[in-house]
Design an enzyme around this catalytic site. Structure first.
Site, PDB file in Angstrom:
ATOM      1  N   ASN A   1       1.102  -1.030   0.141  1.00 40.82           N
ATOM      2  CA  ASN A   1       0.587  -0.618  -0.293  1.00 40.82           C
ATOM      3  C   ASN A   1       0.887   1.393   0.089  1.00 40.82           C
ATOM      4  OD1 ASN A   1      -1.949   1.989   0.263  1.00 40.82           O
ATOM      5  ND2 ASN A   1      -2.248   1.282   2.735  1.00 40.82           N
ATOM      6  N   TRP A   2       0.760   2.044  -0.956  1.00 41.00           N
ATOM      7  CA  TRP A   2       2.329   2.845  -1.441  1.00 41.00           C
ATOM      8  C   TRP A   2       1.306   4.619  -0.982  1.00 41.00           C
ATOM      9  CZ3 TRP A   2       3.782   2.270  -7.032  1.00 41.00           C
ATOM     10  CH2 TRP A   2       5.130   1.908  -7.030  1.00 41.00           C
ATOM     11  N   LYS A   3       0.157   4.120  -0.222  1.00 43.08           N
ATOM     12  CA  LYS A   3      -0.524   5.228  -0.114  1.00 43.08           C
ATOM     13  C   LYS A   3      -0.163   7.046  -1.078  1.00 43.08           C
ATOM     14  CE  LYS A   3      -0.436   3.561   4.937  1.00 43.08           C
ATOM     15  NZ  LYS A   3       0.027   3.563   6.036  1.00 43.08           N
TER      16      LYS A   3
ATOM     17  N   GLY B   1       3.376  -1.174   4.116  1.00 42.78           N
ATOM     18  CA  GLY B   1       3.026   0.856   4.035  1.00 42.78           C
ATOM     19  C   GLY B   1       3.657   0.709   3.699  1.00 42.78           C
TER      20      GLY B   1
ATOM     21  N   GLY C   1       2.405   2.156  10.534  1.00 43.14           N
ATOM     22  CA  GLY C   1       3.534   3.596  10.286  1.00 43.14           C
ATOM     23  C   GLY C   1       4.112   3.727  11.615  1.00 43.14           C
TER      24      GLY C   1
ATOM     25  N   GLU D   1      -5.664  -4.382  10.605  1.00 39.24           N
ATOM     26  CA  GLU D   1      -4.681  -3.933  11.064  1.00 39.24           C
ATOM     27  C   GLU D   1      -4.561  -2.771  12.355  1.00 39.24           C
ATOM     28  OE1 GLU D   1      -2.878  -2.596   6.546  1.00 39.24           O
ATOM     29  OE2 GLU D   1      -4.243  -0.791   7.490  1.00 39.24           O
TER      30      GLU D   1
ATOM     31  N   GLU E   1      -6.947   4.888   7.932  1.00 38.37           N
ATOM     32  CA  GLU E   1      -6.846   6.242   7.519  1.00 38.37           C
ATOM     33  C   GLU E   1      -7.743   7.130   6.515  1.00 38.37           C
ATOM     34  OE1 GLU E   1      -2.607   5.993   5.060  1.00 38.37           O
ATOM     35  OE2 GLU E   1      -1.929   5.620   7.407  1.00 38.37           O
TER      36      GLU E   1
HETATM   37  P1  PGA Z   1       2.728   0.571   7.735  1.00 41.14           P
HETATM   38  O1  PGA Z   1       0.964   0.370   7.071  1.00 41.14           O
HETATM   39  O2  PGA Z   1       3.402  -0.624   7.186  1.00 41.14           O
HETATM   40  O3  PGA Z   1       3.432   1.234   7.179  1.00 41.14           O
HETATM   41  O4  PGA Z   1       2.254   0.858   9.334  1.00 41.14           O
HETATM   42  C1  PGA Z   1       0.100  -0.113   6.098  1.00 41.14           C
HETATM   43  C2  PGA Z   1      -0.768  -0.035   6.424  1.00 41.14           C
HETATM   44  O5  PGA Z   1      -1.771   1.132   6.279  1.00 41.14           O
HETATM   45  O6  PGA Z   1      -2.386  -0.719   5.182  1.00 41.14           O
END
Ligand code: PGA
Length: 255
Positions: free
Chosen positions: A9-11, A235, A174, A168, A98
């Site tokens: 998930n590149w966001k 992420g 994050g 999650e 998010e």
């Molecule tokens: P992260 O994010 O690996 O940076 O904790 C995971 C996600 O939000 O899917």
């Protein structure tokens, strides 16, 4: 046996074609030996098309990070599932924390999106998870049960087997704080038990449940070795081809 699935998930990162393609090229050469893991990349909308093109003739699939539940209309800023399909996108992440926390998405909205994605044969990756307050108050299971009741409302077993669930915990996203394999497995078992209650054992056994939240190359192996953790939604560590590859490799070695 459930096939592990690893999502990147590149966001809101790597949204220009140059950045995106350079990571994809490097990843393609790294993953040549991978046989037993489904790999999905979820880049920003702006590069979906370039990434799909770059991944043609590979087994890597492309996911959107969100979508709306209507075909078209006066919905400024939204993206239709039909647009995604026309670009060759196969998956869509729905209900990411998010989206829930920053953009106010509710279980009801996410439920509508899931139904629409299924109708359009897009595979939903549906995120659920508790925040730190809930965890500390001992309310994790209550929250998870509620999210499952409402986000999956009206869905039947035949729908559910098409869905990927991503557990999650919000406090782990994050933050560098990963759930321990034991903590994650406990909730994965709980999720699978709810699935059993609602849809029966066969359906529950088939559904893949990813873990997400600060997965890194150094913790991936111990997470994936747990029976009910069927891969991960990654992420930060998916923004670098080497670390993402090492996580994929950890899943492959576990098969
Ligand atoms: P992260 O994010 O690996 O940076 O904790 C995971 C996600 O939000 O899917």
């Amino acid at each position: 046996m459930r096939k592990p699935i690893i999502g990147g998930n590149w966001k809101m990162h790597l949204g220009t074609p140059n950045e995106a393609i350079s990571l994809i090229k490097s990843l393609k050469s790294l993953i040549k030996g991978i046989k037993n893991v489904d790999i999905v990349i979820a880049p920003p909308f702006t590069v979906l098309e370039s990434v799909v093109r770059e991944l043609k003739k590979t087994d890597i699939s492309v996911s959107a990070q969100n979508m709306y539940f209507e075909d078209k209309g006066a919905f400024t800023g939204e993206i239709s599932p039909l647009f995604l399909k026309s670009m060759g996108v196969k998956y869509v992440i729905l209900g990411h924390s998010e989206r829930r926390q920053i953009f106010g998405e509710t279980d009801d909205l996410i439920n509508k999106k899931i139904k629409k994605a299924l109708k359009e044969s897009l595979i939903p990756i549906v995120c659920i998870g508790e925040n730190l307050n809930a965890r500390e108050a001992g309310k994790t299971k209550e929250i998870i049960r509620n999210q499952m009741n409402f986000t999956f409302q009206d869905l039947i077993g035949q729908d559910m087997i098409k869905i990927i669930i991503a557990y999650e915990p919000i406090w782990a996203i994050g933050t560098g704080k990963t759930a321990t394999p034991k903590q994650a497995e406990e909730i994965h078992i709980f999720i699978r038990d709810i699935l059993k209650e609602k849809y029966g054992e066969n359906v529950a056994d088939e559904i893949r449940i990813q873990y997400g939240g600060s997965i890194k190359p150094n913790n991936a192996k111990s997470l994936f070795s747990r029976e009910n953790i069927d891969g991960g939604l990654v992420g930060g560590a998916s923004l670098n081809s080497e670390s993402f590859y090492e996580i994929i490799e950890a899943a492959e070695k576990n098969t």
